[in-house]
Write an enzyme that holds these catalytic residues in place. Structure first.
Site, PDB file in Angstrom:
ATOM      1  N   HIS A  59       0.865  -1.184   0.000  1.00 38.47           N
ATOM      2  CA  HIS A  59       0.000   0.000   0.000  1.00 38.47           C
ATOM      3  C   HIS A  59       0.901   1.234   0.000  1.00 38.47           C
ATOM      4  CE1 HIS A  59      -2.771   2.969   1.842  1.00 38.47           C
ATOM      5  NE2 HIS A  59      -3.742   2.190   1.436  1.00 38.47           N
ATOM      6  N   ASP A 106       2.764  -4.725   8.052  1.00 39.48           N
ATOM      7  CA  ASP A 106       1.571  -3.901   7.882  1.00 39.48           C
ATOM      8  C   ASP A 106       0.364  -4.824   8.041  1.00 39.48           C
ATOM      9  OD1 ASP A 106      -0.694  -2.718   6.878  1.00 39.48           O
ATOM     10  OD2 ASP A 106       0.269  -1.843   5.107  1.00 39.48           O
ATOM     11  N   GLN A 155      -4.907  -5.022   7.033  1.00 37.89           N
ATOM     12  CA  GLN A 155      -5.979  -5.881   6.527  1.00 37.89           C
ATOM     13  C   GLN A 155      -6.064  -7.218   7.249  1.00 37.89           C
ATOM     14  OE1 GLN A 155      -8.277  -4.877   4.482  1.00 37.89           O
ATOM     15  NE2 GLN A 155      -7.319  -2.986   3.795  1.00 37.89           N
ATOM     16  N   LYS A 196     -10.495  -0.237  10.741  1.00 36.94           N
ATOM     17  CA  LYS A 196     -10.692  -1.421   9.884  1.00 36.94           C
ATOM     18  C   LYS A 196     -11.064  -2.655  10.702  1.00 36.94           C
ATOM     19  CE  LYS A 196      -7.304   0.005   6.386  1.00 36.94           C
ATOM     20  NZ  LYS A 196      -8.063   0.549   5.263  1.00 36.94           N
ATOM     21  N   CYS A 226      -4.659   2.480  -3.714  1.00 36.41           N
ATOM     22  CA  CYS A 226      -3.381   2.912  -3.126  1.00 36.41           C
ATOM     23  C   CYS A 226      -2.282   1.876  -3.336  1.00 36.41           C
ATOM     24  CB  CYS A 226      -3.520   3.238  -1.634  1.00 36.41           C
ATOM     25  SG  CYS A 226      -4.596   4.608  -1.320  1.00 36.41           S
TER      26      CYS A 226
HETATM   27  N1  7TS Z   1      -1.964  -0.678   4.637  1.00 41.15           N
HETATM   28  C1  7TS Z   1      -2.901  -1.413   4.029  1.00 41.15           C
HETATM   29  C2  7TS Z   1      -2.609  -2.808   3.597  1.00 41.15           C
HETATM   30  C3  7TS Z   1      -4.168  -0.856   3.812  1.00 41.15           C
HETATM   31  O1  7TS Z   1      -5.097  -1.587   3.209  1.00 41.15           O
HETATM   32  C4  7TS Z   1      -4.422   0.478   4.216  1.00 41.15           C
HETATM   33  C5  7TS Z   1      -5.723   1.158   3.905  1.00 41.15           C
HETATM   34  C6  7TS Z   1      -3.415   1.165   4.880  1.00 41.15           C
HETATM   35  C7  7TS Z   1      -2.191   0.564   5.063  1.00 41.15           C
HETATM   36  C8  7TS Z   1      -3.594   2.550   5.408  1.00 41.15           C
HETATM   37  O2  7TS Z   1      -4.468   2.527   6.494  1.00 41.15           O
HETATM   38  P1  7TS Z   1      -4.906   3.882   7.215  1.00 41.15           P
HETATM   39  O3  7TS Z   1      -5.951   3.433   8.180  1.00 41.15           O
HETATM   40  O4  7TS Z   1      -3.709   4.445   7.860  1.00 41.15           O
HETATM   41  O5  7TS Z   1      -5.445   4.763   6.128  1.00 41.15           O
HETATM   42  N2  7TS Z   1      -6.422   0.599   2.848  1.00 41.15           N
HETATM   43  C9  7TS Z   1      -7.513   1.096   2.228  1.00 41.15           C
HETATM   44  C10 7TS Z   1      -8.181   0.429   1.218  1.00 41.15           C
HETATM   45  O6  7TS Z   1      -7.912  -0.686   0.794  1.00 41.15           O
HETATM   46  N3  7TS Z   1      -9.210   1.188   0.796  1.00 41.15           N
HETATM   47  O7  7TS Z   1      -9.198   2.341   1.476  1.00 41.15           O
HETATM   48  C11 7TS Z   1      -8.151   2.291   2.378  1.00 41.15           C
END
Ligand code: 7TS
Length: 411
Positions: free
Chosen positions: A126, A204, A207, A230, A368
């Site tokens: 990501h 990371d 997910q 999430k 992303c």
């Molecule tokens: N890493 C992964 C694998 C992610 O899917 C996401 C967000 C992030 C990092 C960043 O997370 P945040 O909470 O700091 O923003 N992924 C997604 C997505 O798949 N659709 O919208 C956000």
């Protein structure tokens, strides 16, 4: 509780938001990889905190401040248990996965890396696990190296590990479950290999943390980042796990109140971790809501959630595979709870726009993971991402709408 004792329909009723019509159709929420919905237990923890206990933490001596502090620190202990950290001192509250990774990049990365060093990432990261390292690379001269991904199935090319994971690698940072492909990476094995060459490791878990059991000790990583929103928790709060011995050696991330022992006009001494990394008033209600979310998820059991989500993903993948010309991304075998696809001659955004007219929330775009999309020769994909409150009946409804879209666009 046996598997058959789980009543998924009752759990669904814990989520007030799911009971609504969108554009005249029952909402089908398949955008869980972007953010999950929140159960009543989390919403009530938030309102309860604001109605009874709201105050600032770690400073007051009055009753409300003590309650807020107790709630915040209880959330830290709960988070430690959620990922099986050795101690709550290894839990830093952040805004989310993005901030967790940036914290490691700015503290460990900026201070430890130099020209000639390598940072090993994967081609499926990501942006939040790419851009922070690009910034570090620009400043330190460390080189970015990528473990390749093998075509549309988006599995890591593990044969390349021998070649790329050399003693020049100081850090391996990789995603546990890919948000755009649904790949589940062998993080424990890769962290073990990285340790053998003396590299530190970051996982990371954005997910994975809410979708399967995540145990930092059995993974054997040095750092792990996750986002509260999430995993049924509020937006604005997340967790960075850091192995204690390593956190103790890191300089502060941001400066301000709460993270100091003593401040003079010229110099300051800092608190030990985790408080050293939490400058300013933290997201107190967020941590308290996250505590409720972690209790809620572990009440169901993340192994069960994983089975359920995987079942929906397999079902969706098989159904889409039967439709003529559909291009499917991600592993054919072991995949996490999402499907990523393209219909012939229909832009992913059109799929998402029409699906929305039928009350189905999907995501279309590069998710992303722009470099990965480019590598696969596409601009975007459409994605349906599932959680335990989704049902096979909803996937059937999704199939119906996908058929309509194919017809509408002349496919
Ligand atoms: N890493 C992964 C694998 C992610 O899917 C996401 C967000 C992030 C990092 C960043 O997370 P945040 O909470 O700091 O923003 N992924 C997604 C997505 O798949 N659709 O919208 C956000």
């Amino acid at each position: 509780m046996t598997d058959s004792a789980i009543d998924w329909a009752t759990l669904r009723a814990d989520f007030p938001i799911l009971d609504q019509q969108v554009h005249g159709h029952p909402l089908v929420y398949f955008d869980n990889a972007a953010t999950s919905q929140k159960p009543r237990a989390v919403i009530e923890a938030l309102t309860g905190y604001y109605q009874r206990d709201n105050a600032n933490v770690h400073r007051g001596i009055h009753e409300l401040s003590n309650r807020a502090t107790a709630g915040f620190e209880a959330a830290r202990r709960r988070a430690a248990r959620f990922i099986n950290a050795v101690s709550p001192e290894e839990i830093v509250f952040t805004r989310g996965t993005t901030e967790g990774i940036n914290l490691v990049a700015q503290t460990w990365g900026m201070h430890q890396l130099k020209a000639g060093d390598q940072i090993l990432l994967t081609e499926m990261e990501h942006h939040s696990n790419l851009v922070p390292w690009q910034l570090v690379s620009e400043r330190t001269g460390a080189e970015l190296v990528y473990l390749p991904v093998t075509g549309d199935e988006a599995l890591l090319d593990l044969e390349a590990v021998d070649r790329l994971l050399t003693d020049r690698v100081r850090l391996l940072s990789l995603v546990h479950i890919s948000n755009s492909m649904g790949t589940i990476n062998p993080v424990a094995e890769l962290c073990r290999r990285a340790r053998e060459v003396g590299a530190i490791t970051l996982v990371d878990a954005a997910q994975s943390a809410g979708h399967c059991a995540v145990d930092v000790q059995s993974i054997g990583c040095d750092f792990l980042a996750l986002s509260g929103h999430k995993i049924c928790g509020p937006t604005g709060v997340g967790v960075l796990y850091g192995r204690r011995g390593l956190l103790e050696r890191l300089p502060p991330y941001q400066g301000g109140g709460e993270m100091i022992l003593s401040v003079g006009y010229q110099q300051t001494t800092f608190k030990p971790p985790p408080h050293r990394f939490e400058a300013g008033t933290p997201d107190i209600s967020g941590a308290i809501g996250l505590h409720a979310a972690m209790d809620y998820l572990d009440g169901i059991g993340r192994e069960r959630i994983f089975q359920h989500d995987q079942d929906l993903a397999r079902y969706a993948y098989a159904g889409l595979a039967e439709m003529p010309g559909v291009r499917l991304f991600g592993p054919k075998q072991e995949r996490a709870g999402l499907v990523s696809f393209l219909l012939p001659d229909v832009h992913a955004h059109d799929v998402v726009t029409v699906a929305d007219q039928y009350g189905i929330a999907l995501r279309g775009g590069h998710h992303c993971t722009q470099p990965l999309m480019r590598k696969l020769g596409v601009e975007s994909t459409a994605r349906a991402s599932f959680y335990f409150y989704n049902t096979r009946a909803e996937v059937d409804r999704f199939f119906e709408v996908i058929r309509k879209i194919q017809k509408f666009f002349g496919g």
